[in-house]
Design an enzyme around this catalytic site. Structure first.
Site: not given
Length: 202
Positions: A54, A56, A58-59
């Site tokens: 996904h 977000h 932090d990814h």
């Protein structure tokens, strides 16, 4: 299949970003760790693709740096300016040496995918082994705008319906990787999520 957590030594908040080596070197999520490109070069000089669970922050914080360095394709469920391949529920994606089924698993994020093979699951944030809230079976937070505990419960149930009993390797977006009875870990997470209690009580 060799899987390396290339953000394991991060000193700031990031997701776990996993490099799957083998016939098709693939990075599952990019994380936010400065220097992740250098760590990737410690293991491979070629990266075929980055596959996102996904989007977000932090990814995907280091996503552009990884794509620029390796000229890799980007595969994801949700739209992205650099996406080369749109992945839908039920699609098959080769990661490393194995074929994985993509399972759309919203709740924590609308565009969330989990990837399941005969031996392995990359579960992103929808279900994790441990994360500071729970050990041995936790689940993604659903207390922020656009998130849904009900959808998350349905997503974890969908994983259990479609995950082979032979899966024994779990690589989640946070916490430690797990090797063993993955189904039991996921069932434990589902039971906790179904209690509808706050994951992080005040």
């Amino acid at each position: 299949m060799q899987v390396v957590n290339v953000t394991a030594d991060a000193e700031t908040f990031t997701c776990n970003a996993y490099l799957a080596l083998g016939d098709r070197p693939v990075l599952v999520d990019a994380g936010t760790m400065d220097g992740v490109v250098d760590v990737l070069h410690d293991y491979t000089d070629m990266l075929d693709a980055v596959v996102l669970t996904h989007q977000h922050g932090d990814h995907v914080g280091e996503l552009d740096a990884v794509l620029d360095e390796f000229d890799a394709e980007l595969a994801a469920y949700g739209p992205h300016p650099r996406r080369d391949q749109a992945i839908a529920d039920g699609d098959t994606v080769q990661i490393g040496d194995e074929e994985f089924e993509a399972i759309h698993t919203p709740g924590h994020a609308d565009d969330h995918l989990s990837f399941v093979s005969d031996s392995t699951i990359f579960s992103g944030d929808v279900v994790v082994h441990d994360d500071g809230a729970f050990d041995y079976g936790s689940f993604g937070r659903t207390d922020m705008a656009g998130q849904s505990r009900e959808e998350l419960i349905e997503s974890i149930s969908e994983i259990l319906d479609r995950m082979p009993d032979s899966v024994e390797h779990m690589y989640a977006g946070h916490g430690e990787e797990f090797h063993g009875d993955v189904r039991d870990v996921v069932e434990t997470a589902l039971e906790r999520a179904e209690k509808r209690e706050p994951k992080y009580p005040e």
